[in-house]
Design an enzyme around this catalytic site. Structure first.
Site, PDB file in Angstrom:
ATOM      1  N   GLY A  31       0.811  -1.215   0.000  1.00  0.00           N
ATOM      2  CA  GLY A  31       0.000   0.000   0.000  1.00  0.00           C
ATOM      3  C   GLY A  31       0.842   1.262   0.000  1.00  0.00           C
ATOM      4  O   GLY A  31       2.033   1.238  -0.306  1.00  0.00           O
ATOM      5  N   ALA A  35       3.434   6.174  -8.196  1.00  0.00           N
ATOM      6  CA  ALA A  35       3.435   5.901  -9.647  1.00  0.00           C
ATOM      7  C   ALA A  35       4.171   4.601  -9.988  1.00  0.00           C
ATOM      8  O   ALA A  35       3.868   3.958 -10.998  1.00  0.00           O
ATOM      9  CB  ALA A  35       4.070   7.074 -10.387  1.00  0.00           C
ATOM     10  N   HIS A  37       3.961   1.800  -8.323  1.00  0.00           N
ATOM     11  CA  HIS A  37       2.983   0.712  -8.194  1.00  0.00           C
ATOM     12  C   HIS A  37       2.010   0.721  -9.376  1.00  0.00           C
ATOM     13  O   HIS A  37       1.630  -0.339  -9.883  1.00  0.00           O
ATOM     14  CB  HIS A  37       2.190   0.851  -6.887  1.00  0.00           C
ATOM     15  CG  HIS A  37       3.014   0.689  -5.650  1.00  0.00           C
ATOM     16  ND1 HIS A  37       3.357   1.737  -4.840  1.00  0.00           N
ATOM     17  CD2 HIS A  37       3.579  -0.411  -5.084  1.00  0.00           C
ATOM     18  CE1 HIS A  37       4.079   1.294  -3.814  1.00  0.00           C
ATOM     19  NE2 HIS A  37       4.232   0.002  -3.946  1.00  0.00           N
ATOM     20  N   GLN A 155      15.029  -8.625  -3.385  1.00  0.00           N
ATOM     21  CA  GLN A 155      13.716  -9.248  -3.161  1.00  0.00           C
ATOM     22  C   GLN A 155      13.279 -10.017  -4.408  1.00  0.00           C
ATOM     23  O   GLN A 155      12.782 -11.143  -4.319  1.00  0.00           O
ATOM     24  CB  GLN A 155      12.692  -8.170  -2.803  1.00  0.00           C
ATOM     25  CG  GLN A 155      11.245  -8.660  -2.819  1.00  0.00           C
ATOM     26  CD  GLN A 155      10.287  -7.617  -2.305  1.00  0.00           C
ATOM     27  OE1 GLN A 155      10.189  -7.401  -1.110  1.00  0.00           O
ATOM     28  NE2 GLN A 155       9.552  -6.975  -3.207  1.00  0.00           N
ATOM     29  N   SER A 188       7.725   4.107  -1.223  1.00  0.00           N
ATOM     30  CA  SER A 188       6.751   4.572  -0.228  1.00  0.00           C
ATOM     31  C   SER A 188       7.455   5.284   0.919  1.00  0.00           C
ATOM     32  O   SER A 188       6.890   6.154   1.568  1.00  0.00           O
ATOM     33  CB  SER A 188       5.949   3.393   0.319  1.00  0.00           C
ATOM     34  OG  SER A 188       5.256   2.772  -0.734  1.00  0.00           O
TER      35      SER A 188
HETATM   36  O1  PAF Z   1       7.786  -5.026  -2.052  1.00  0.00           O
HETATM   37  C1  PAF Z   1       6.852  -5.015  -1.218  1.00  0.00           C
HETATM   38  O2  PAF Z   1       6.018  -4.104  -1.188  1.00  0.00           O
HETATM   39  C2  PAF Z   1       6.735  -6.161  -0.225  1.00  0.00           C
HETATM   40  O3  PAF Z   1       7.974  -6.608   0.190  1.00  0.00           O
HETATM   41  C3  PAF Z   1       5.864  -7.326  -0.753  1.00  0.00           C
HETATM   42  C4  PAF Z   1       6.491  -7.988  -1.981  1.00  0.00           C
HETATM   43  C5  PAF Z   1       4.482  -6.828  -1.098  1.00  0.00           C
HETATM   44  C6  PAF Z   1       5.741  -8.406   0.323  1.00  0.00           C
HETATM   45  O4  PAF Z   1       5.152  -7.898   1.485  1.00  0.00           O
END
Ligand code: PAF
Length: 286
Positions: A31, A35, A37, A155, A188
């Site tokens: 959340g 932009a 996202h 990630q 964010s």
């Molecule tokens: O990148 C993120 O916003 C978070 O690490 C994810 C992939 C939604 C997992 O909580």
């Protein structure tokens, strides 16, 4: 776009779409959308005809001294942004819905090697929390395809390895980092920066760009290039957490013969931690 809060509602809505022959795409988020996202949603819409987004601030991936309590929860504004970007279904579960046995009672997913070092060293347990929640989301939604931002390069590598190692039948797409006009990667957490810090923040990207240019220009003294970038960052007021060059596919230590490299950095401005990365492809040797 409809918003659901329970796994049962989510499964029913996805089943409906799947029965209609739709290819399901997933955009997991925490959340406080920006932009970057919106670009993820637009990207997945190129690969799927039913777009599911999730918003869940995942306690498992925050360390005890991190910003779990203060992480911005902005559901109504996020819903508007997702609708505008073309999302069909939003899953916004509670902590109890995601972890009915509590955090301690939750089975975890741990992804070795690629989770170690870099953010894995600075944020112990972080990638186990990420892999666990993403795996749960994958099992809940059962998407055909999912998208993650390349800004969180480690990630993305962790998720790709998890999907490969666990034979999950999901295509993973990495979407390019979206930047502000001064080069700062959208995040964010940029909202935590005050005016002065925001003006300093692009120094991270600038120093990494110079480092990337040095590599592309054929400079093979990587230690010297790193030292110069580190000095530039500290002189700008950033406190370096890490700055490394790795090979891009598995994030192993870069060898002189590696051609696909990634520069990865994390730095603090006050208590805000910024991360960024740049991939560099060198011409073949010989
Ligand atoms: O990148 C993120 O916003 C978070 O690490 C994810 C992939 C939604 C997992 O909580």
């Amino acid at each position: 776009m409809i918003t659901v809060h329970t796994v049962a509602e989510l499964r029913a809505a996805v089943l409906h779409a799947r029965r209609a022959g739709k290819r399901i795409g997933l955009v997991p988020t925490m959340g406080n959308l920006h932009a970057g996202h919106a670009a993820l949603v637009e990207r997945i819409a190129e690969h799927a005809d039913f777009v599911v987004a999730s918003i869940f601030v995942n306690p498992l991936q925050f360390g005890p001294r991190e910003d779990l309590a203060t992480y911005p929860r902005t559901l109504p504004a996020d819903q508007e942004k997702l609708l505008a970007a073309g999302c069909d279904l939003l899953f916004a579960p509670s902590v109890e819905q995601m972890y009915p046995n509590g955090a301690d009672g939750q089975t975890r997913v741990s992804v070795p090697e690629v989770s170690e070092g870099l953010c894995g060293a600075s944020r112990p347990g972080h990638f186990e929390g990420v892999a666990t929640v993403v795996n749960k989301l994958f099992n809940m939604v059962q998407p055909d395809v999912a998208v993650f931002g390349q800004k969180d390069f480690q990630q993305l590598a962790v998720i790709r390895k998890m999907v490969a190692d666990l034979n999950l039948p999901i295509e993973i797409i990495g979407a390019p980092t979206v930047r502000a006009s001064d080069g700062l990667a959208l995040s964010s957490r940029n909202g935590y920066l005050d005016e002065r810090q925001r003006a300093t923040a692009p120094a991270l990207y600038r120093s990494m760009t110079r480092l990337a240019d040095g590599l592309r220009a054929g400079n093979t003294d990587r230690a010297a290039l790193l030292e110069q970038a580190r000095t530039e960052q500290e002189a700008s007021g950033l406190r370096v957490d890490y700055l490394e060059i790795r090979e891009a596919a598995h994030l192993r230590a870069a060898r002189p013969e590696d051609r696909k490299l990634v520069i990865l950095a994390a730095a603090y401005l006050g208590s805000t931690r910024l991360i960024d990365n740049l991939t560099v492809e060198l011409p073949p040797t010989g």
